[in-house]
Design a protein around this motif. Structure first.
Motif, short mmCIF file in Angstrom:
data_model
loop_
_atom_site.label_atom_id
_atom_site.label_comp_id
_atom_site.label_asym_id
_atom_site.label_seq_id
_atom_site.Cartn_x
_atom_site.Cartn_y
_atom_site.Cartn_z
N GLN A 476 24.67 -16.02 -7.27
CA GLN A 476 24.26 -16.50 -8.72
C GLN A 476 22.68 -16.28 -8.53
OE1 GLN A 476 22.38 -19.65 -8.99
NE2 GLN A 476 22.00 -19.25 -11.23
N ALA A 477 22.32 -15.68 -9.43
CA ALA A 477 20.86 -15.34 -9.96
C ALA A 477 20.43 -16.04 -11.30
CB ALA A 477 20.49 -13.94 -9.57
N GLY A 478 19.20 -16.64 -11.46
CA GLY A 478 18.67 -16.82 -12.79
C GLY A 478 17.83 -15.93 -13.27
N ARG A 479 18.37 -15.50 -14.50
CA ARG A 479 17.36 -14.53 -15.44
C ARG A 479 15.80 -14.86 -15.26
NH1 ARG A 479 18.07 -10.02 -18.71
NH2 ARG A 479 20.22 -10.41 -18.64
N GLU A 480 15.35 -15.91 -15.44
CA GLU A 480 13.88 -16.42 -15.54
C GLU A 480 13.60 -17.20 -14.41
OE1 GLU A 480 13.82 -18.72 -19.19
OE2 GLU A 480 15.10 -17.22 -20.49
#
Length: 591
Positions: A476-480
């Motif tokens: 899981q990664a965060g766009r910002e």
């Protein structure tokens, strides 16, 4: 004075000047302010005379590049003086108009910044000078990419610090509030500032608004295992049946674990138990002098110890594991070590929350790994550990406008009450770091990027190669995300060999993870997990509104959907591991 509040001349009172009737009250405010500062000074004098300052920013920027930059910026100030001089030929009233296409800046949301000629001029001058500062920095010749990035980071932070909104005398909202409250807002702000100076930390929230285990971190459970490095919490089941494979969560030891258990509405832990998972959480001990020799191997060994403890307690062959941020990086090393030793089956699946293994694109945190900064850290870590307030200052500087100056204005200049915000309380609940581990992490991973070089690093005596990891993984990664940038997290897809599912969540490092379904916020993207590049993944991705947590639990069920009754050892303290104390335990409360 008339009944409408106007003076006898019919002119409305000036919102920027105290009325004559209030002067006596202002004198009282000044007297109380002097008393507060005197008491603070006396208290500081009683402290250890050898106490060092919280941080020394000058040493962060003590490089040849800054000397070049300082010379170049003189041109900017010459242009600024010329701009002001040109105003001498203008006749009042003068009201500069902001560019129609200028981006919205909530620092200047008060109407006076555009309606009042004086403040409009201040704003336009600041915009001119700050833009020129950044432009001059970008034009400095003879710098490599690393030096240029560091210089631009310093320039951005300086521009934010010099904003007229950060000074009482050039912020119309602050002046009007002071007049309206007859100086009481400034006095209250001074109290906040002196309190923060005493604590050595900028407060984002009232430190007395929350108590861990009372109104934050309240999911029921028991501490069932304890070492010198961590406590293991077993949470009470909330369903009649639970998945056969339990879940262990490894949070980052840079922060407190309860980011995943803020309150019942936001708690990932509570939600996971409601989905039928037997949930275990590691609560790391905040470092002290006794942990001066702790290194990365110790954290890998702790992860293995937690996994083995759960397997033995529940008599299961394997567990699901989650690693968040730095604990996710460590989980990758743990998986590689287990694979090298033929013990990979101890972990059924691995989930990475905003974690990095390849630090080539690690973002602005790479600015803090040069020789000057490492030497500063060595001085600050003389007791064998790094005070968590230093790390908090570093992370806050990455978003200085939002996490530093916004609160300087609100808390100190406007004298606002602190918001009762659990996330901000967690953000200020700092954790100390073992000095040897911290330096090892910065040098081996951030600076030298050795984790992705096969067999370059050994953990617990075993050379590791990430390519040997064949465990099913959920990334899981965060766009910002500004702590673990999207491009950096994606690199996990390049280095692991097992089946991989990549999910891109809306928002950043915290809100992108802590996004319960009931909140109905943000979105996530899923796409082609065999895409060779991030750009190709994004081109194939489909957006789904809301939380990604249901997608994750669906993936967990795909790994093993079997369930058993929630009884016996599945109840905290009822198996061979007896309860030591109630969750959240002692370690999370230690400072």
């Amino acid at each position: 004075m008339s009944e409408t509040g106007d003076d006898d001349s019919g002119t409305a009172p000036n919102p920027f000047l105290p009325s004559p009737d209030d002067l006596q009250h202002w004198a009282s405010v000044m007297t109380r302010a002097q008393q507060m500062m005197l008491e603070y000074a006396l208290g500081q004098a009683q402290d250890d005379a050898d106490a060092r300052p919280l941080f020394d920013p000058a040493k962060w920027l003590d490089t040849p590049a800054t000397e070049i930059w300082a010379a170049q910026t003189s041109k900017m100030w010459e242009q600024g003086v010329a701009f002001w001089s040109s105003l001498a030929t203008l006749q009042p009233p003068f009201a500069p108009s902001p560019a129609e296409d200028a981006p919205k800046d909530r620092r200047f949301s008060d109407p006076e910044w555009t309606a009042n000629p004086a403040f409009a001029l201040i704003r336009q001058t600041y915009g001119l000078l700050s833009e020129q500062l950044l432009a001059t920095t970008r034009q400095v010749a003879g710098l490599d990419d690393a030096a240029r990035a560091k210089l631009e980071f310093a320039a951005k932070n300086m521009a934010e610090a010099l904003s007229p909104t950060n000074l009482a005398l050039t912020n119309p909202e602050v002046i009007k509030r002071a007049v309206e409250t007859r100086g009481e807002s400034l006095l209250k702000g001074l109290k906040h500032m002196l309190s923060d100076l005493s604590r050595g930390q900028l407060s984002h929230v009232d430190p007395d608004a929350f108590e861990v285990g009372v109104n934050i971190a309240t999911t029921p459970g028991k501490v069932i295992h304890e070492t010198d490095l961590y406590q293991l919490i077993h949470y009470a089941p909330t369903t009649k049946e639970v998945f056969t494979v339990p879940l262990v969560i490894f949070p980052p030891w840079i922060n407190r674990f309860y980011i995943l258990d803020l309150n019942p509405a936001k708690s990932f832990v509570k939600w996971a138990t409601e989905q039928g998972l037997s949930v275990f959480m590691v609560s790391w001990k905040s470092a002290d002098e006794t942990m001066k020799d702790v290194v990365w191997d110790d954290y890998v060994a702790a992860q293995v110890d937690a996994i083995d403890t759960i397997r033995d307690l529940l008599d299961v062959p394997h567990v699901h594991a989650i690693g968040y941020c730095v604990a996710g990086t460590t989980l990758a090393a743990t998986l590689a070590m287990l694979a090298a030793k033929g013990e990979a089956d101890k972990v059924k699946s691995a989930t990475f929350f905003t974690a990095q293994v390849d630090f080539e694109f690690a973002g602005e945190l790479k600015l803090f790994v040069d020789d000057n900064y490492l030497a500063l850290l060595q001085q600050l870590s003389a007791p064998g550990y790094l005070d968590g307030r230093y790390m908090a200052a570093t992370f806050n500087s990455l978003r200085g406008r939002d996490l530093i100056w916004n609160y300087v204005v609100s808390n100190y200049l406007l004298g606002n009450d602190y918001p009762p915000f659990d996330l901000l309380y967690w953000n200020g609940d700092t954790t100390n770091l073992p000095a040897k581990w911290h330096r090892q992490y910065l040098v081996d991973l951030y600076r030298d990027n050795r984790l992705v070089i096969p067999n370059s690093l050994s953990v617990c005596g075993t050379p590791i190669d990430l390519r040997k990891i064949k465990t099913p993984t959920y990334i899981q990664a965060g766009r910002e995300d500004h702590i673990a940038p999207l491009a950096s997290v994606w690199r996990l897809m390049d280095h692991l060999s097992g089946p991989k599912t990549f999910l891109l969540a809306g928002s950043g490092h915290i809100a992108g993870v802590v996004n319960p379904p009931a909140a109905g916020k943000y979105q996530y993207w899923t796409g082609d997990n065999s895409a060779p590049t991030l750009a190709e993944f994004e081109a194939s991705a489909t957006e789904t509104k809301g939380s990604w947590w249901p997608h994750w639990i669906g993936w967990i069920a795909e790994q093993d959907a079997r369930k058993i009754p929630a009884k016996g050892a599945r109840i905290p303290g009822k198996g061979k591991k007896k309860a030591i104390e109630d969750a959240p335990g002692r370690y999370v409360k230690q400072r």
